[in-house]
Scaffold this motif. Structure first.
Motif, PDB file in Angstrom:
ATOM      1  N   LEU A   9       0.817  -1.223   0.000  1.00  0.00           N
ATOM      2  CA  LEU A   9       0.000   0.000   0.000  1.00  0.00           C
ATOM      3  C   LEU A   9       0.844   1.263   0.000  1.00  0.00           C
ATOM      4  O   LEU A   9       0.334   2.336  -0.315  1.00  0.00           O
ATOM      5  N   ASP A  10       2.130   1.140   0.369  1.00  0.00           N
ATOM      6  CA  ASP A  10       2.967   2.352   0.403  1.00  0.00           C
ATOM      7  C   ASP A  10       3.483   2.726  -0.983  1.00  0.00           C
ATOM      8  O   ASP A  10       4.084   3.776  -1.146  1.00  0.00           O
ATOM      9  N   PHE A  11       3.262   1.874  -1.983  1.00  0.00           N
ATOM     10  CA  PHE A  11       3.748   2.191  -3.329  1.00  0.00           C
ATOM     11  C   PHE A  11       2.955   3.362  -3.911  1.00  0.00           C
ATOM     12  O   PHE A  11       1.764   3.519  -3.607  1.00  0.00           O
ATOM     13  N   PRO A  12       3.613   4.169  -4.756  1.00  0.00           N
ATOM     14  CA  PRO A  12       2.942   5.366  -5.290  1.00  0.00           C
ATOM     15  C   PRO A  12       1.659   5.051  -6.064  1.00  0.00           C
ATOM     16  O   PRO A  12       0.774   5.926  -6.179  1.00  0.00           O
ATOM     17  N   ASP A  13       1.530   3.813  -6.545  1.00  0.00           N
ATOM     18  CA  ASP A  13       0.321   3.400  -7.286  1.00  0.00           C
ATOM     19  C   ASP A  13      -0.967   3.717  -6.508  1.00  0.00           C
ATOM     20  O   ASP A  13      -2.025   3.909  -7.106  1.00  0.00           O
ATOM     21  N   PHE A  14      -0.875   3.678  -5.158  1.00  0.00           N
ATOM     22  CA  PHE A  14      -2.094   3.836  -4.351  1.00  0.00           C
ATOM     23  C   PHE A  14      -2.268   5.242  -3.794  1.00  0.00           C
ATOM     24  O   PHE A  14      -3.274   5.518  -3.142  1.00  0.00           O
ATOM     25  N   ALA A  15      -1.292   6.099  -4.051  1.00  0.00           N
ATOM     26  CA  ALA A  15      -1.370   7.443  -3.457  1.00  0.00           C
ATOM     27  C   ALA A  15      -2.633   8.204  -3.862  1.00  0.00           C
ATOM     28  O   ALA A  15      -3.243   8.871  -3.028  1.00  0.00           O
ATOM     29  N   LEU A 236       0.223  -8.454 -10.100  1.00  0.00           N
ATOM     30  CA  LEU A 236      -0.409  -9.773 -10.184  1.00  0.00           C
ATOM     31  C   LEU A 236      -1.928  -9.786 -10.010  1.00  0.00           C
ATOM     32  O   LEU A 236      -2.484 -10.647  -9.317  1.00  0.00           O
ATOM     33  N   ALA A 237      -2.610  -8.854 -10.644  1.00  0.00           N
ATOM     34  CA  ALA A 237      -4.078  -8.867 -10.579  1.00  0.00           C
ATOM     35  C   ALA A 237      -4.603 -10.185 -11.122  1.00  0.00           C
ATOM     36  O   ALA A 237      -4.159 -10.662 -12.176  1.00  0.00           O
ATOM     37  N   LYS A 244      -4.312  -5.100 -15.077  1.00  0.00           N
ATOM     38  CA  LYS A 244      -4.686  -3.833 -14.441  1.00  0.00           C
ATOM     39  C   LYS A 244      -3.977  -3.723 -13.095  1.00  0.00           C
ATOM     40  O   LYS A 244      -3.359  -4.672 -12.624  1.00  0.00           O
ATOM     41  N   ARG A 245      -4.114  -2.573 -12.442  1.00  0.00           N
ATOM     42  CA  ARG A 245      -3.589  -2.436 -11.090  1.00  0.00           C
ATOM     43  C   ARG A 245      -4.345  -3.398 -10.174  1.00  0.00           C
ATOM     44  O   ARG A 245      -5.572  -3.437 -10.192  1.00  0.00           O
ATOM     45  N   CYS A 246      -3.626  -4.164  -9.407  1.00  0.00           N
ATOM     46  CA  CYS A 246      -4.263  -5.054  -8.439  1.00  0.00           C
ATOM     47  C   CYS A 246      -4.512  -4.281  -7.148  1.00  0.00           C
ATOM     48  O   CYS A 246      -3.821  -3.298  -6.865  1.00  0.00           O
ATOM     49  N   GLU A 247      -5.501  -4.710  -6.352  1.00  0.00           N
ATOM     50  CA  GLU A 247      -5.780  -4.063  -5.068  1.00  0.00           C
ATOM     51  C   GLU A 247      -6.325  -5.098  -4.090  1.00  0.00           C
ATOM     52  O   GLU A 247      -6.745  -6.198  -4.498  1.00  0.00           O
TER      53      GLU A 247
END
Ligand code: ZN
Ligand code: ZN
Length: 286
Positions: A9-15, A236-237, A244-247
């Motif tokens: 969650l700390d990766f910029p992808d989630f900012a 790894l979605a 896509k971006r996985c979450e």
């Protein structure tokens, strides 16, 4: 309830939209999320998130891919960070030989090198650089294993193209700590090598990929209580979100595929993996 045992969650992808990401996880029944440290700074950010959100827990550690840029001594800063009551393991730590210097070189000079009539088609200098990277990774891994044993924490292990060396380095710690081989993608026989030493595995969206036959066999046959589920997001979605971006909400899709492969209801897989995560990470125990 589901636990996503491995996210970044700390990766910029989630900012841009972290609150929305966490709301979708909650709506999908993902009530606990472990955000994983990969550098000293990233471990600090993981802890900040764990302080901010009650459902988020953290690990602190240095990923093997970051070992060569890490301080010589990672134990001192990690020992300090690990005092926090929301730290539930050390890691992710381990060995990753997928991107060694010689492999970069092979990528660029494949044609020329493949014509060289040598047993080892790499230049000696690249082989020496590979050796240096491997030994740095081993030192940083062992520092984290020693610290985990000292603090009574388990470890999240990252292993890629380094199977035998990873098991060798872990061997002296058998009985003193347990490891989870995260993002497990190997055969049932490999899984049993891990389980026989008292460790666990966890499965990502890879189990939904049609070309992942070996690990799907592992999912179908591994004993209950010996595995957890994770997304490793933003990577790894699972299908049908692949590419896509996985979450964290997608861990439900991973668990659904695990349930399908084991011919069990999702609720049972959720309950089993959640209790395995509880035993391994011991939330609220400190
Ligand atoms: Zn990893
Ligand atoms: Zn990871």
């Amino acid at each position: 309830m589901l636990t996503d045992t491995h996210v970044h969650l700390d990766f910029p992808d989630f900012a841009p939209d972290l609150d929305a990401v966490l709301a979708r996880a909650d709506a999908a029944g993902v009530k606990r999320i472990i955000t994983i440290g990969t550098t000293i700074e990233g471990s600090r950010r993981a802890l900040d998130l764990a302080e901010r959100y009650p459902q988020v827990w953290a690990t602190v550690g240095v990923h093997p891919g970051n070992a060569t840029e890490a301080p010589d001594d990672v134990q001192t800063p990690l020992r300090e960070l690990a005092k926090h009551p929301k730290v539930v393991a050390l890691g992710e730590c381990g060995l990753d030989y997928h991107r060694l210097p010689s492999k970069h070189m092979l990528g660029s000079k494949d044609a020329v090198l493949s014509e060289m009539p040598l047993n080892d088609p790499r230049e000696p200098a690249a082989a020496i650089r590979d050796g240096a990277v491997k030994s740095t990774q081993a030192v940083i891994f062992e520092q984290q294993l020693d610290l985990a044993a000292e603090l009574g924490l388990n470890v999240v292990v990252h292993e890629r193209d380094a199977w035998a060396d990873t098991l060798d380095l872990l061997a002296p710690y058998t009985g003193r700590l347990r490891a989870v081989f995260h993002c497990f993608g190997k055969s049932p026989a490999h899984a049993h090598e891990v389980l026989d030493r008292g460790h666990l595995v966890s499965f990502t969206g890879i189990v939904t990929f049609k070309n992942a036959g070996e690990v799907r066999d592992t999912v179908a046959t591994i004993p209950a209580g010996k595995f957890m589920v994770e997304t490793d997001c933003p990577f790894l979605a699972p299908v049908p979100f692949r590419g896509k971006r996985c979450e964290p909400a997608h861990v439900r899709t991973v668990a659904e595929e695990v349930a399908r492969l084991r011919a069990l209801p999702l609720e049972q897989i959720a309950a089993e993996t959640d209790s395995t995560a509880n035993g391994f990470f011991r939330f609220h125990s400190r």
